[in-house]
Design a protein around this motif. Structure first.
Motif, mmCIF file in Angstrom:
data_model
loop_
_atom_site.group_PDB
_atom_site.id
_atom_site.type_symbol
_atom_site.label_atom_id
_atom_site.label_comp_id
_atom_site.label_asym_id
_atom_site.label_seq_id
_atom_site.Cartn_x
_atom_site.Cartn_y
_atom_site.Cartn_z
ATOM 1 N N VAL A 69 -2.329 7.132 13.217
ATOM 2 C CA VAL A 69 -3.651 7.376 12.633
ATOM 3 C C VAL A 69 -4.655 7.630 13.745
ATOM 4 O O VAL A 69 -5.446 8.582 13.688
ATOM 5 C CB VAL A 69 -4.088 6.173 11.765
ATOM 6 N N LEU A 94 0.880 -1.172 0.000
ATOM 7 C CA LEU A 94 0.000 0.000 0.000
ATOM 8 C C LEU A 94 0.918 1.224 0.000
ATOM 9 O O LEU A 94 1.696 1.418 0.937
ATOM 10 C CB LEU A 94 -0.905 -0.007 1.235
ATOM 11 N N ILE A 100 -8.252 2.292 5.347
ATOM 12 C CA ILE A 100 -7.025 2.015 6.098
ATOM 13 C C ILE A 100 -6.660 3.240 6.942
ATOM 14 O O ILE A 100 -6.233 3.121 8.077
ATOM 15 C CB ILE A 100 -5.858 1.667 5.141
ATOM 16 N N ILE A 101 -6.811 4.409 6.348
ATOM 17 C CA ILE A 101 -6.601 5.662 7.082
ATOM 18 C C ILE A 101 -7.883 6.488 6.909
ATOM 19 O O ILE A 101 -8.236 6.839 5.774
ATOM 20 C CB ILE A 101 -5.392 6.445 6.526
ATOM 21 N N PRO A 102 -8.577 6.767 7.991
ATOM 22 C CA PRO A 102 -9.804 7.566 7.835
ATOM 23 C C PRO A 102 -9.474 8.982 7.370
ATOM 24 O O PRO A 102 -8.341 9.451 7.563
ATOM 25 C CB PRO A 102 -10.398 7.570 9.242
ATOM 26 N N LEU A 133 1.407 11.581 8.928
ATOM 27 C CA LEU A 133 1.892 10.270 8.495
ATOM 28 C C LEU A 133 3.062 10.454 7.535
ATOM 29 O O LEU A 133 3.236 11.531 6.960
ATOM 30 C CB LEU A 133 0.753 9.516 7.802
ATOM 31 N N ARG A 136 -6.907 7.093 3.342
ATOM 32 C CA ARG A 136 -6.451 6.025 2.447
ATOM 33 C C ARG A 136 -7.410 4.855 2.471
ATOM 34 O O ARG A 136 -7.839 4.377 3.527
ATOM 35 C CB ARG A 136 -5.045 5.560 2.875
ATOM 36 N N MET A 168 3.874 0.786 2.365
ATOM 37 C CA MET A 168 3.673 -0.036 3.550
ATOM 38 C C MET A 168 3.372 -1.467 3.092
ATOM 39 O O MET A 168 2.650 -1.668 2.108
ATOM 40 C CB MET A 168 2.482 0.516 4.340
ATOM 41 N N HIS A 184 1.372 -4.671 3.115
ATOM 42 C CA HIS A 184 -0.064 -4.696 3.391
ATOM 43 C C HIS A 184 -0.673 -6.045 3.015
ATOM 44 O O HIS A 184 -0.568 -6.472 1.869
ATOM 45 C CB HIS A 184 -0.721 -3.578 2.558
ATOM 46 N N ARG A 232 -4.428 10.965 15.067
ATOM 47 C CA ARG A 232 -4.512 12.022 14.047
ATOM 48 C C ARG A 232 -3.188 12.774 13.880
ATOM 49 O O ARG A 232 -3.162 14.000 13.752
ATOM 50 C CB ARG A 232 -5.606 13.041 14.408
ATOM 51 N N LEU A 256 2.116 4.959 0.314
ATOM 52 C CA LEU A 256 1.723 6.137 1.096
ATOM 53 C C LEU A 256 2.174 7.422 0.412
ATOM 54 O O LEU A 256 1.769 8.515 0.810
ATOM 55 C CB LEU A 256 2.338 6.067 2.495
#
Lengths: 784, 725
Positions: A513, A439, B154-156, A519, B146, A466, A468, A516, A441
């Protein structure tokens, strides 16, 4: 409609029909293949050859393999396969032996004799890059391969289709020895189907035109391409042109400086002779190239540089002669690992040819053909179990987001140049993730990757991904260029930055995540990443197990820059910052453009001031060539050079072909011993421009002879027979001052800057190890 | 001609091209008139009405009279394409995308440097560049979120990110916002949320979501479509609104129907702007489909030879095919376009001598409309195919375009003499001109062969329709020896595309990528075929997703068709699948035998159809079922019949064609100058036979009939071209 004579109109139709059927077959391979590198990157092509193996025509595609199919055919002929293995109608031979033809083992070549009315009148052939070849590591590019026996299955030509019937025993054997049996079967059938389609279509063409016409027209296509190529070569000034590249890789955990200095002689007869007077020997590890690989890279690059209007076939090959030392890293033996040859060693050598061809084009005013070196490969690979529970071994196709070299008067293309396949594309992130347990990013342009210059090299992207949804995965990377930058800038432009590969295990992204928090979307974010175990590993990395949620980031190659960076218009620099292809730091320190950090407005006064300061700095720091050489000779004699450099010198002096290198060292020693008076020259009388050697240096004739003169200020460098670089102010700059966090290591490479002693224009930059001889880029046969 | 279902009403179709705009009016008596007007690029509504006015004049009616008897007005517009190519769309747009992928539309999948350029320009790396982006980097904002390949979050979405991004774009003064996130076609929750945020902050701000514009896999074309849908919307809607208003002033109260690149018409009110891009060339294919039905054939091909390109298209048993990711203005899009492929060969194709080899080369460069062929006398100096046609007297220099344009034959001959005849040391200018025609015909013939091969079609089963201004002049040359079942030249070949568009139905096409992976299907090893005994062999969730996907598409389609004014019973639905073997990356498109999987038999029928189509395209022995199968994208095509012309059958009048003879002139054919009879196409009647050598002239086209050919006029007054003997 049998054609009895070769009239020009039928010949044009014939060419079009041949071209169309090759495109049709090429598309069959792309459609049926299971290899992303074939389907997405287009690494395949279909060709037709004369009975002697010379290529009559090749479809568009991976032109790197212009001479691959012919080499397999010539091997079959020379080794008299006809006598016992036999060539029959409907036969097809599969081969992936790099020494015979295929460059590295992932390139599977399939050739088929073509019979018409019982007579063997042609060969058909194609190739495609399979994603897995059963080597010691997945994906076909085992970075830990110490020799050829670690690189997976190696096939000298085997008859995989006999009189039209596919040998199931051989296909099953092939699918058994690789990690991706489904894909091997798909790719093998794809190539067989493409040759069969070509066979059917070619028969119809010969039915229509007649065999006599076909044979005459095929030969003529070759002769015409040769004539066109020679004519283009003859436009260039005869002489010897040189360029060099440095690399730093042997095996994972074992990095050494290595060099490829190439010389291209352009003859008055339109021949191109490639030599490598100074070149490192072959070594353990995958970073070597066999001769077919070197030639393929050079042919391909020449096509896109100067032969782009010709019809590409064996006629292009005829104008080249290759004469490089056996046992060198670009002409290695059959025992040597070469999997990183095609898009590594061979491609790197070809970038030197790119520089050479650009320099030759400049002299004759063919400015549209100038492009600084670019297009290198740094490639993430993985293998294991995919998200559907299937075995897999694949590349992350982002590696094609390489930047193009700057041109003369234009910036390089950001993330859009591949020297080996002009019509490639890297596919989509969703495409990558649909077929593999990853995945992504981030796939963004990486600031400062393009070489700085009046014309900037194209920026490259970088990837952060990542792992996944997999139970088991190993991740590796094929690349080099951590301690050095492989490419060279042109006419005072800088090379692109070096590369990096960083892994973070136990990254715990979910925690970020949940809270918040920002990333990681680019490799710079890894520096401040709060969790896990970070590994900054060399880019030629062995495959390591990685778990779900682990992160990997890597940077791809930008293109090199052209001309002095402080000549770049400040507005363009500001646009680069806005476009996030350079940083504010680079704008200020390299381009000397002062900008407001918030609004990005240019401070015109401060910019002018910084640029003046930069010129003054050059005049202060730069050491006049003869003096610089005297010091450098002393360093060499005292062996007062960094350890990697000393090892390189020792390595080269121990080669059987060390004479050229010794001569270069000796010549510099002699030059250093010259008295100041011998160096000083005068130029009198009426002056006439003869040619522009570079944008900054021209040859001027006067009553005392021909001299090299600064185009900007008229400063007299030297007699035109001498290397003007020896008469510049020279300064060894720490690459860190130019490329900051992603620069080469100064113990391995410095940026040797050459300034006009009068106006301080930066006229050349060599990215070389300390103490390395100054290269004479051009020796023309005639200068008047 | 008449209309089905609506006697006494006209159909008008207007096609605005780069230079000219054409209108065709088919009236209640079945007559067919064409109008022409210069395209007015700055006010395209003007030329829309000007060409209708011209056609009305030729009909002997006023525009108002024609409109009062008009059932349907169709419009094929290049406004969207032009806005994109000339960069005259909305000047300041913003893009919100997944953080980390802000450069997706700038990286352009690497292909941006060469995509949309001729092959050799792409090869010359130093000479080719990417186009300027439609949205610059500073107006592209990333938001943290994501979704993965299964549609799982996967990521809100960090809503504060989205809020900030929207605020920044609004502050920058954007006039529209495109929202395009990764994998949004599988899960649109984040895109929809961002739209909500935009609407809250800036009500009325134009927004384009990728999950709505092109909900299919592969983000680069999807992102492009999302942006371009917004980019071209303003000029297109403004044009359609102007035309609508003016039509109302003329008393025409119905909604204008707009041609889409999918080959169907759409009402303005439900039109997606992106679907109008490159809709021009598909009119020919729609016409081919119509004519195929008229002749009761299964397969028909169209060849359209114009000034710069030679377009090829085909309608197979299941209808026309689509180009899944067409390239428009150097951008790859995700909106399928009806399959029309073009090569660089036309009347304007340049003939020249390679300076090194001394060999003749043909194109692909063209003289274009300006300067055009040498004989146009507008500054062209390199000979073209049209110049050769004029020199050979095949085209009457004094009767070009219905006599509206005089051609300079002497200049054409001189150019050929200097540039071709002398360098090739040929005996005469005519020999060189004939060679040019032979060469271009051979090149086009070669393109047809390859086209048919790649479509898996046998010409012996195929009807060939010849159209385009130059098609009838060269069709004998380019079709020779190909073995088509029948070759037909419509008498209105030059405006066949506009005619074709007038036969279009209301069609909408919807796509989705359910991404159904079936790695463990049963295989009959000996036959190398799938062998499905029970539905339980595949994951039940896949069946559910397949059925749900088509269910959702169907619901949307029927809703749109209701808005178009059609009830469910009036529409027909076609289900398309893009399918591949496990491990492949290229999909084969075919019409699915079912729209729902309810039993093993349904699945087996899908797999069988896939295998058969695969074999047809690639041959026996290429199947690889061991890796299973994957359905990547599904499409649903919904159509409703529109008013269509009825081409009346004519009574057989006999073979004698002398009534159509209008004279004779010397024409050069293989073997030399021949006194050749000239016929008027308008006077040929059903059953008439014309033997070659002959020339048949219409207002805007010329049919060349060499000696070894003959033409018979059929019951629809189409000219059937046959090789003699």
């Amino acid at each position: 409609m049998r054609k009895s004579i070769l009239n020009p109109f039928d010949y044009e139709i014939f060419y079009n029909r041949l071209f169309n059927i090759l495109c049709e077959s090429r598309d069959i391979i792309r459609h049926l293949s299971g290899s992303a590198i074939v389907r997405e990157a287009g690494e395949t092509a279909q060709g037709i050859c004369l009975p002697n193996g010379e290529l009559v025509l090749l479809s568009p595609g991976l032109l790197l393999h212009l001479n691959t199919v012919p080499r397999v055919i010539k091997y079959l002929i020379q080794n008299k396969f006809a006598q016992d293995v036999e060539f029959n109608d409907g036969d097809q031979f599969l081969c992936n032996d790099p020494v015979i033809a295929s460059m590295h083992r992932m390139d599977m070549v399939l050739v088929a004799p073509f019979f018409y009315d019982g007579e063997h009148v042609a060969w058909l052939g194609n190739y495609g890059h399979v994603p897995e070849i059963g080597a010691t590591e997945p994906g076909g590019h085992p970075m830990i391969a110490e020799d050829a026996y670690h690189e997976g299955i190696c096939l000298t030509p085997i008859k995989i289709v006999e009189r039209g019937k596919v040998r199931r025993d051989l296909v099953e054997m092939l699918t058994r020895v690789v990690r991706e049996p489904r894909l091997m079967e798909l790719d093998t059938k794809a190539k067989i189907a493409a040759n069969e389609r070509t066979r059917k279509n070619l028969k119809k063409i010969i039915d229509d035109f007649g065999i006599d016409f076909y044979q005459a027209a095929s030969k003529k296509l070759l002769d015409d391409a040769e004539a066109q190529s020679r004519a283009l070569v003859k436009m260039r000034k005869p002489g010897k042109y040189r360029a060099q590249v440095f690399t730093d890789h042997v095996l994972p955990g074992q990095q050494e400086l290595r060099v490829m200095q190439l010389e291209l002689e352009i003859t008055g007869e339109g021949q191109l002779i490639v030599r490598a007077p100074v070149v490192s020997p072959q070594s353990r590890g995958p970073y070597n190239a066999c001769l077919p690989c070197l030639e393929g890279n050079i042919f391909c690059l020449t096509l896109s540089h100067i032969f782009y209007k010709t019809r590409w076939n064996g006629g292009v090959v005829r104008v080249y002669t290759t004469d490089v030392p056996c046992g060198s890293m670009i002409n290695c033996d059959s025992e040597t690992a070469v999997n990183f040859g095609t898009v590594g060693t061979g491609m790197h050598a070809a970038t030197a040819i790119s520089e050479i061809l650009s320099r030759a084009a400049f002299i004759i005013g063919e400015h549209q053909d100038i492009i600084a070196p670019s297009g290198l490969v740094n490639q993430l690979m993985y293998g294991g179990i995919d998200q559907f529970g299937r075995r897999c071994g694949k590349y992350v196709m982002d590696y094609l987001t390489t930047g193009g070299g700057a041109k003369y008067g234009k910036d390089g293309t950001d993330s859009g140049v591949s020297q080996i396949n002009p019509w490639t594309y890297c596919g989509d992130v969703e495409g990558n993730e649909a077929v593999g347990p990853i995945l992504e990013l981030g796939r963004r342009h990486m600031p400062n990757t393009g070489g700085f210059g009046k014309c900037r090299g194209g920026a490259a992207a970088h990837t952060v991904l990542m792992i996944h949804k997999t139970k088991s995965l190993v991740v590796g990377n094929m690349g080099q260029g951590r301690f050095v930058t492989v490419l060279q800038g042109l006419y005072g432009g800088y090379p692109p930055s070096a590369t990096r590969l960083i892994k973070i295990r136990d990254a715990n992204l979910a925690d970020l995540v949940e809270n918040r928090r920002p990333l990681p979307h680019e490799i710079a974010d890894f520096v401040v990443y709060p969790f896990g175990k970070k590994e900054d590993v060399y880019v030629g990395a062995k495959f390591d197990p990685m778990g779900e949620g682990d992160l990997v980031g890597t940077i791809y190659w930008g293109g090199a820059g052209v001309m002095d960076p402080i000549e770049r218009e400040p507005e363009k620099v500001a646009k680069d910052v806005q476009g996030k292809v350079i940083t504010l730091e680079a704008a200020l320190k390299v381009y000397c453009v002062a900008m407001d950090e918030a609004s990005l407005a240019i401070d015109i006064y401060m910019t002018a001031k910084r640029r003046e300061e930069k010129l003054r700095e050059r005049l202060t720091l730069g050491i006049y060539g003869p003096e610089y050489l005297r010091k450098m000779v002393q360093f060499r004699e005292k062996r007062d050079l960094p350890a990697p450099v000393l090892r390189l010198f020792d390595q080269l002096l121990a080669t059987p072909w060390s004479k050229a290198f010794r001569d270069q060292l000796c010549s510099e020693k002699k030059f250093a011993a010259r008295t100041e008076e011998a160096v000083r020259i005068v130029m009198g009388g009426e002056k006439r421009d003869i040619l522009h050697l570079t944008p900054y240096v021209k040859f001027v004739q006067c009553c005392d002879g021909v001299f090299a003169v600064c185009c900007k200020c008229g400063h007299l460098y030297c007699n035109a027979r001498e290397n003007f670089k020896l008469f510049c102010l020279i300064y060894d700059r720490d690459p860190m001052e130019v490329h900051f966090n992603y620069s080469p290591d100064r113990d391995w490479m410095i940026y040797r800057e050459f300034y006009c002693p009068n106006c301080a224009a930066q006229v050349e930059v060599e990215a070389v190890p300390q103490g390395w001889p100054i290269l004479n880029n051009i020796e023309l046969n005639k200068i008047s | 001609m008449q209309f089905q279902n609506d006697k006494g009403k006209c159909i008008i179709y207007v096609d605005t091209g780069g230079t000219f705009s054409d209108a065709v009016i088919v009236d209640e008596k079945g007559s067919f008139v064409c109008g022409k007007a210069a395209t007015t690029p700055n006010a395209l509504d003007d030329c829309f009405f000007n060409c209708i006015q011209d056609a009305s004049r030729k009909k002997g009616s006023s525009v108002c009279e024609v409109f009062s008897h008009t059932a349907v007005i169709g419009f094929g517009t290049t406004a969207g394409t032009n806005a994109l190519i000339t960069r005259m769309g909305i000047p300041k747009l913003g893009l919100i995308t997944t953080r980390g992928f802000e450069d997706t539309t700038l990286i352009m999948r690497h292909e941006g440097r060469w995509q949309g350029l001729p092959m050799q320009e792409g090869l010359h790396i130093a000479g080719s560049e990417k186009p300027e982006p439609l949205i610059p980097r500073e107006l592209i904002k990333g938001v943290t979120e994501r979704i993965d390949f299964e549609g799982s979050v996967i990521i809100p979405l960090y809503e504060e990110d989205a809020l900030e991004a929207v605020q920044e774009l609004l502050k920058a003064g954007v006039e529209g916002i495109a929202v395009a996130l990764l994998w949004s076609f599988l899960n649109d929750v984040h895109e929809k949320k961002i739209k909500e945020i935009i609407e809250n902050l800036s009500p009325g701000m134009p927004v384009s979501l990728s999950c709505e514009v092109a909900p299919i896999i592969r983000e680069y074309p999807r992102f492009n479509s999302t942006i371009i849908n917004l980019y071209v919307a303003k000029p297109l809607r403004s044009l359609l609104s102007n035309i609508g208003n003016r039509l109302q002033n003329f008393g025409y109260g119905k909604e204008l129907l707009v041609m889409q690149s999918s080959g169907g018409l759409s009402r303005c009110s439900v039109l997606r702007p992106i679907t109008t891009l490159h809709s021009g060339p598909v009119g020919g294919l729609v016409g081919v489909e119509f004519m195929k039905g008229l002749y009761g054939e299964k397969i028909a091909m169209g060849t359209d030879m114009g000034g710069t390109s030679f377009d090829l298209c085909i309608s197979k048993e299941t209808g026309a095919e689509y180009i899944k990711t067409p390239v428009v203005g150097r951008f790859t899009l995700a909106n399928p376009m009806l399959g029309v492929e073009a090569i660089g060969a036309g009347g304007g194709t340049l003939a020249y001598i390679d300076q090194v080899t001394g060999q003749l080369r043909m194109g692909p460069e063209s003289a274009g409309a300006v300067p055009g062929p040498v004989c146009y006398d507008k500054g062209g100096c390199q000979p073209t195919v049209t110049d050769a046609d004029v020199v050979l007297n095949r085209i009457d220099a004094s009767f070009f375009l219905d006599g509206q344009m005089k051609l300079d034959k002497q200049k054409a001959a001189k150019a050929i003499e200097v540039k071709i005849t002398k360098p090739l040391k040929l005996d005469s200018v005519e020999e060189a001109a004939l060679g040019i025609c032979t060469a271009i015909d051979g090149i086009m013939s070669s393109a047809i062969r390859t086209f048919l091969n790649t479509k898996g079609v046998d010409p012996r089963d195929t009807l060939l329709f010849v159209y385009g201004g130059a098609g009838p002049t060269h069709c004998a040359g380019y079709s020779k020896g190909l073995g088509f079942k029948k070759i037909l030249i419509p008498p209105f070949a030059a405006v066949f595309s506009a005619f074709g568009a007038s036969t279009a139905e209301v069609i909408h096409r919807y796509e989705a990528s359910p991404y159904l992976i079936m790695p463990h299907l049963g295989v009959d090893i000996a036959r190398q075929r799938f062998s499905v005994a029970a539905l339980k062999e595949i994951d039940p969730s896949l069946v559910l997703r397949f059925n749900d996907t088509f269910g959702r598409l169907e619901e949307k389609a029927l809703k749109d068709m209701r808005n178009e004014g059609f009830d469910q019973h009036q529409v027909s639905i076609k289900y398309w699948l893009d399918m591949r073997f496990g491990g492949q990356l290229h999909e084969v498109s075919f019409v699915s035998p079912v729209g729902r999987i309810k039993s093993a038999k349904d699945l087996a029928s899908i797999l069988r159809t896939f295998e058969n189509e695969y074999i047809r395209l690639y041959g026996e022995g290429t199947l690889c079922p061991k890796g299973g199968a994957e359905i990547i994208t599904v499409s649903l095509e919904v159509s409703a019949p529109s008013k269509k012309p009825i081409i009346a059958r004519q009574e057989f009048t006999g073979e004698d064609s002398s009534g159509a003879r209008k004279g004779k002139r010397k024409v050069y054919f293989k073997g030399g100058w021949r006194e050749t009879p000239i016929y008027a196409i308008a006077k040929l009647r059903c059953g008439n036979l014309v033997m070659g050598p002959a020339i048949i002239e219409g207002n805007d086209t010329t049919v060349v009939l060499p000696e070894e050919f003959e033409i018979e006029v059929d019951e629809y007054l189409n000219l059937e071209l046959r090789e003699r003997g």
